[in-house]
Design a protein around this motif. Structure first.
Motif, PDB file in Angstrom:
ATOM      1  N   GLU A   1      49.044  54.554  36.976  1.00  0.00           N
ATOM      2  CA  GLU A   1      48.371  55.513  37.858  1.00  0.00           C
ATOM      3  C   GLU A   1      47.208  56.229  37.175  1.00  0.00           C
ATOM      4  N   GLY A   2      46.056  56.224  37.834  1.00  0.00           N
ATOM      5  CA  GLY A   2      44.889  56.922  37.308  1.00  0.00           C
ATOM      6  C   GLY A   2      44.124  56.160  36.242  1.00  0.00           C
ATOM      7  N   SER A   3      44.525  54.907  35.976  1.00  0.00           N
ATOM      8  CA  SER A   3      43.848  54.154  34.905  1.00  0.00           C
ATOM      9  C   SER A   3      42.444  53.740  35.323  1.00  0.00           C
ATOM     10  N   ASP A   4      41.520  53.867  34.406  1.00  0.00           N
ATOM     11  CA  ASP A   4      40.167  53.339  34.605  1.00  0.00           C
ATOM     12  C   ASP A   4      40.095  51.889  34.135  1.00  0.00           C
ATOM     13  N   ILE A   5      40.827  51.607  33.071  1.00  0.00           N
ATOM     14  CA  ILE A   5      40.844  50.243  32.521  1.00  0.00           C
ATOM     15  C   ILE A   5      42.289  49.868  32.201  1.00  0.00           C
ATOM     16  N   VAL A   6      42.694  48.668  32.600  1.00  0.00           N
ATOM     17  CA  VAL A   6      44.008  48.136  32.232  1.00  0.00           C
ATOM     18  C   VAL A   6      43.775  46.894  31.373  1.00  0.00           C
ATOM     19  N   ILE A   7      44.318  46.914  30.165  1.00  0.00           N
ATOM     20  CA  ILE A   7      44.166  45.765  29.258  1.00  0.00           C
ATOM     21  C   ILE A   7      45.518  45.050  29.208  1.00  0.00           C
TER      22      ILE A   7
ATOM     23  N   PRO B   1      44.418  50.329  42.072  1.00  0.00           N
ATOM     24  CA  PRO B   1      43.624  49.219  42.626  1.00  0.00           C
ATOM     25  C   PRO B   1      42.150  49.246  42.240  1.00  0.00           C
ATOM     26  N   ASN B   2      41.657  50.404  41.794  1.00  0.00           N
ATOM     27  CA  ASN B   2      40.234  50.483  41.439  1.00  0.00           C
ATOM     28  C   ASN B   2      39.965  50.289  39.946  1.00  0.00           C
ATOM     29  N   ALA B   3      41.022  50.017  39.185  1.00  0.00           N
ATOM     30  CA  ALA B   3      40.837  49.901  37.731  1.00  0.00           C
ATOM     31  C   ALA B   3      40.125  48.604  37.361  1.00  0.00           C
ATOM     32  N   ILE B   4      39.420  48.663  36.250  1.00  0.00           N
ATOM     33  CA  ILE B   4      38.888  47.450  35.624  1.00  0.00           C
ATOM     34  C   ILE B   4      40.040  46.775  34.889  1.00  0.00           C
ATOM     35  N   VAL B   5      40.170  45.453  35.037  1.00  0.00           N
ATOM     36  CA  VAL B   5      41.254  44.722  34.379  1.00  0.00           C
ATOM     37  C   VAL B   5      40.672  43.798  33.310  1.00  0.00           C
ATOM     38  N   ASN B   6      41.157  43.949  32.098  1.00  0.00           N
ATOM     39  CA  ASN B   6      40.765  43.081  30.973  1.00  0.00           C
ATOM     40  C   ASN B   6      41.942  42.155  30.662  1.00  0.00           C
ATOM     41  N   MET B   7      41.841  40.909  31.074  1.00  0.00           N
ATOM     42  CA  MET B   7      42.960  39.962  30.910  1.00  0.00           C
ATOM     43  C   MET B   7      42.868  39.241  29.568  1.00  0.00           C
ATOM     44  N   ILE B   8      43.892  39.445  28.751  1.00  0.00           N
ATOM     45  CA  ILE B   8      43.957  38.766  27.454  1.00  0.00           C
ATOM     46  C   ILE B   8      44.996  37.635  27.493  1.00  0.00           C
TER      47      ILE B   8
ATOM     48  N   ASN C   1      38.305  43.126  43.734  1.00  0.00           N
ATOM     49  CA  ASN C   1      36.911  43.479  43.504  1.00  0.00           C
ATOM     50  C   ASN C   1      36.433  42.624  42.333  1.00  0.00           C
ATOM     51  N   GLU C   2      35.599  41.635  42.656  1.00  0.00           N
ATOM     52  CA  GLU C   2      35.186  40.668  41.623  1.00  0.00           C
ATOM     53  C   GLU C   2      34.412  41.321  40.483  1.00  0.00           C
ATOM     54  N   LYS C   3      33.935  42.526  40.711  1.00  0.00           N
ATOM     55  CA  LYS C   3      33.193  43.226  39.651  1.00  0.00           C
ATOM     56  C   LYS C   3      34.127  43.827  38.601  1.00  0.00           C
ATOM     57  N   LYS C   4      35.445  43.816  38.895  1.00  0.00           N
ATOM     58  CA  LYS C   4      36.354  44.564  38.017  1.00  0.00           C
ATOM     59  C   LYS C   4      37.415  43.702  37.340  1.00  0.00           C
ATOM     60  N   LEU C   5      37.282  42.388  37.460  1.00  0.00           N
ATOM     61  CA  LEU C   5      38.277  41.512  36.822  1.00  0.00           C
ATOM     62  C   LEU C   5      37.587  40.669  35.739  1.00  0.00           C
ATOM     63  N   PHE C   6      38.089  40.808  34.519  1.00  0.00           N
ATOM     64  CA  PHE C   6      37.458  40.161  33.362  1.00  0.00           C
ATOM     65  C   PHE C   6      38.487  39.382  32.538  1.00  0.00           C
TER      66      PHE C   6
ATOM     67  N   ALA D   1      38.659  42.232  18.946  1.00  0.00           N
ATOM     68  CA  ALA D   1      37.819  41.728  20.042  1.00  0.00           C
ATOM     69  C   ALA D   1      38.132  42.464  21.350  1.00  0.00           C
ATOM     70  N   GLY D   2      39.416  42.709  21.594  1.00  0.00           N
ATOM     71  CA  GLY D   2      39.810  43.420  22.824  1.00  0.00           C
ATOM     72  C   GLY D   2      39.281  44.839  22.839  1.00  0.00           C
ATOM     73  N   ALA D   3      39.269  45.456  21.666  1.00  0.00           N
ATOM     74  CA  ALA D   3      38.762  46.835  21.565  1.00  0.00           C
ATOM     75  C   ALA D   3      37.247  46.873  21.768  1.00  0.00           C
ATOM     76  N   ILE D   4      36.549  45.877  21.237  1.00  0.00           N
ATOM     77  CA  ILE D   4      35.089  45.792  21.440  1.00  0.00           C
ATOM     78  C   ILE D   4      34.793  45.660  22.931  1.00  0.00           C
ATOM     79  N   PHE D   5      35.565  44.772  23.607  1.00  0.00           N
ATOM     80  CA  PHE D   5      35.267  44.541  25.022  1.00  0.00           C
ATOM     81  C   PHE D   5      35.627  45.764  25.873  1.00  0.00           C
ATOM     82  N   ALA D   6      36.753  46.396  25.578  1.00  0.00           N
ATOM     83  CA  ALA D   6      37.140  47.596  26.343  1.00  0.00           C
ATOM     84  C   ALA D   6      36.116  48.711  26.123  1.00  0.00           C
ATOM     85  N   ASP D   7      35.632  48.830  24.902  1.00  0.00           N
ATOM     86  CA  ASP D   7      34.612  49.848  24.602  1.00  0.00           C
ATOM     87  C   ASP D   7      33.351  49.580  25.418  1.00  0.00           C
TER      88      ASP D   7
END
Ligand SMILES: NC(=O)C1=CN([C@@H]2O[C@H](COP(=O)(O)OP(=O)(O)OC[C@H]3O[C@@H](n4cnc5c(N)ncnc54)[C@H](O)[C@@H]3O)[C@@H](O)[C@H]2O)C=CC1
Ligand SMILES: O=C([O-])CC(=O)C(=O)O
Length: 346
Positions: free
Chosen positions: A100-106, A142-149, A171-176, A263-269
């Motif tokens: 809840e409230g996440s801007d980014i989920v890794i 649902p509005n969070a950016i998702v970083n899939m590792i 949202n195709e802009k938020k799935l990586f 690498a994950g930290a670089i991308f999340a940053d």
């Protein structure tokens, strides 16, 4: 059983608030509150990634979720005297609170390879994990950016997309798909061969994240170096096999964790900077794409306040890279289709 939520101090309201955080290198302008959740936070990648995200001054809340061992990891990381509040969550009933409230989920949740396995061999276990975590993201943030590792990235990203579509939240802009480790490796290996300072090197890596689907574009590498064709072939193969090199060296004890956390930290940053309105943040990532005929493809992406601001094209390719591009398409297409089929059938 340890089920309680561990908090270094109480997590504040998840509303995005502007706070003044003077940090060296980040200016003293106001930095918004940003919550980052890591799913799989107690694992080989999750732990060092939690450490690196705790060191990131752009993070105000760090939620660490895993099915086991999160209280210890969260307590440990929470003692570091940096900006973010850390909370650990364990067991499925706490997943909603973590998200809840996440801007980014890794997401580095799932099993890693052992020697002799391909990334696709992880599909049977990891596809189900990614599917259920994606359903929870659709429900709780649902509005969070998702970083899939989690691997196989070539299939787990399409799985997440399908689950989000079913939930009406895609949202195709938020799935990586996180392919930054391929770039990190390409930079390191190029620097060694070209004898140029590694911190100055840039190399785009396109395609996907498995074997020949990883296509480093050394013809565009900077600083320029006149490498021989055989050197380019060697660097390309080494980048494509970088993951396997680590899996074999670890001899059954997993795959890349420390370099992946970096690498994950670089991308999340980069995603955080984009969200915060920093201009010209560009990283390679596996995203929904029309750069080729494939629905998902890794290429350079400009990151902005809504996630993907622009998917950049491939630029001029050498003959060797053009061949590599055609060679990778059938495998990448099959992996994408496998993910889509799984999400819709199971
Ligand atoms: N995209 C990339 O470049 C890379 C991806 N990977 C992938 O990352 C994944 C994780 O690798 P490691 O951290 O080395 O594995 P690991 O086994 O050390 O850690 C995985 C963690 O996920 C947790 N987990 C399992 N199911 C879960 C669920 N349903 N919810 C939350 N957490 C769950 C486990 O408890 C464990 O702590 C693997 O799939 C690996 O192939 C690894 C390196 C690079
Ligand atoms: O090779 C693996 O299984 C893990 C991975 O994706 C990588 O290191 O690039």
């Amino acid at each position: 059983m340890l089920r309680s939520i561990i908090r270094s101090s109480s997590v504040k309201s998840q509303q995005v608030k502007q706070v003044l955080v003077p940090r060296r290198g980040y200016g003293s302008e106001s930095v918004p509150e940003r919550k980052v959740a890591i799913l799989g936070a107690a694992g080989g990648i999750g732990q060092p990634l939690a450490l690196l995200m705790k060191l990131n001054p752009l993070v105000s809340n760090l939620a660490l979720y895993d099915i086991a061992n999160t209280p210890g990891v969260a307590a440990d990381v929470s003692h570091i005297n940096t900006r973010s509040q850390v909370a650990g969550y364990m067991s499925e009933e706490q997943l909603g609170q973590a998200l809840e409230g996440s801007d980014i989920v890794i997401i580095p949740a799932g099993v890693p390879r052992k020697p002799g396995m391909t990334r696709d061999d992880l599909f049977n276990i990891n596809a189900g994990i990614v599917k259920s975590l994606s359903a929870a993201i659709a429900k709780y943030c649902p509005n969070a950016i998702v970083n899939m590792i989690s691997n196989p990235v070539n299939s787990t990203v399409p799985i997440a997309a399908e689950i989000f579509k079913k939930a009406g939240t895609f949202n195709e802009k938020k799935l990586f798909g996180v392919t930054t480790l391929d770039v990190v490796r390409a930079k390191t290996f190029y620097s060694g061969k070209a004898e140029v300072p590694v911190e100055e090197v840039n190399v785009p890596v396109v395609g996907g994240h498995a074997g020949i689907t990883i296509l480093p574009l050394f013809s565009q590498a900077t600083p320029k170096a006149n490498l021989r064709d055989e050197d380019i072939k060697y660097l390309t193969k080494r980048t494509q096999d970088g993951g396997t090199e680590v899996v074999e060296a670890k001899a059954g004890k997993g795959s890349a964790t420390l370099s992946m956390a970096y690498a994950g930290a670089i991308f999340a940053d980069a995603c955080l900077k984009g969200l915060n309105g920093v201009p010209d943040v560009v990283e390679c990532s596996f995203v929904q794409s029309s750069v080729t005929e494939l629905p998902f493809f890794a290429s350079k992406v400009r990151l902005g306040k809504e996630g993907v601001e622009e998917v950049l094209g491939l630029g001029p390719l050498s003959e060797f890279e053009k061949e590599g591009l055609e060679l990778l398409k059938p495998e990448l297409k099959a992996s994408i289709e496998k993910g889509i089929k799984f999400a819709n059938e199971s």
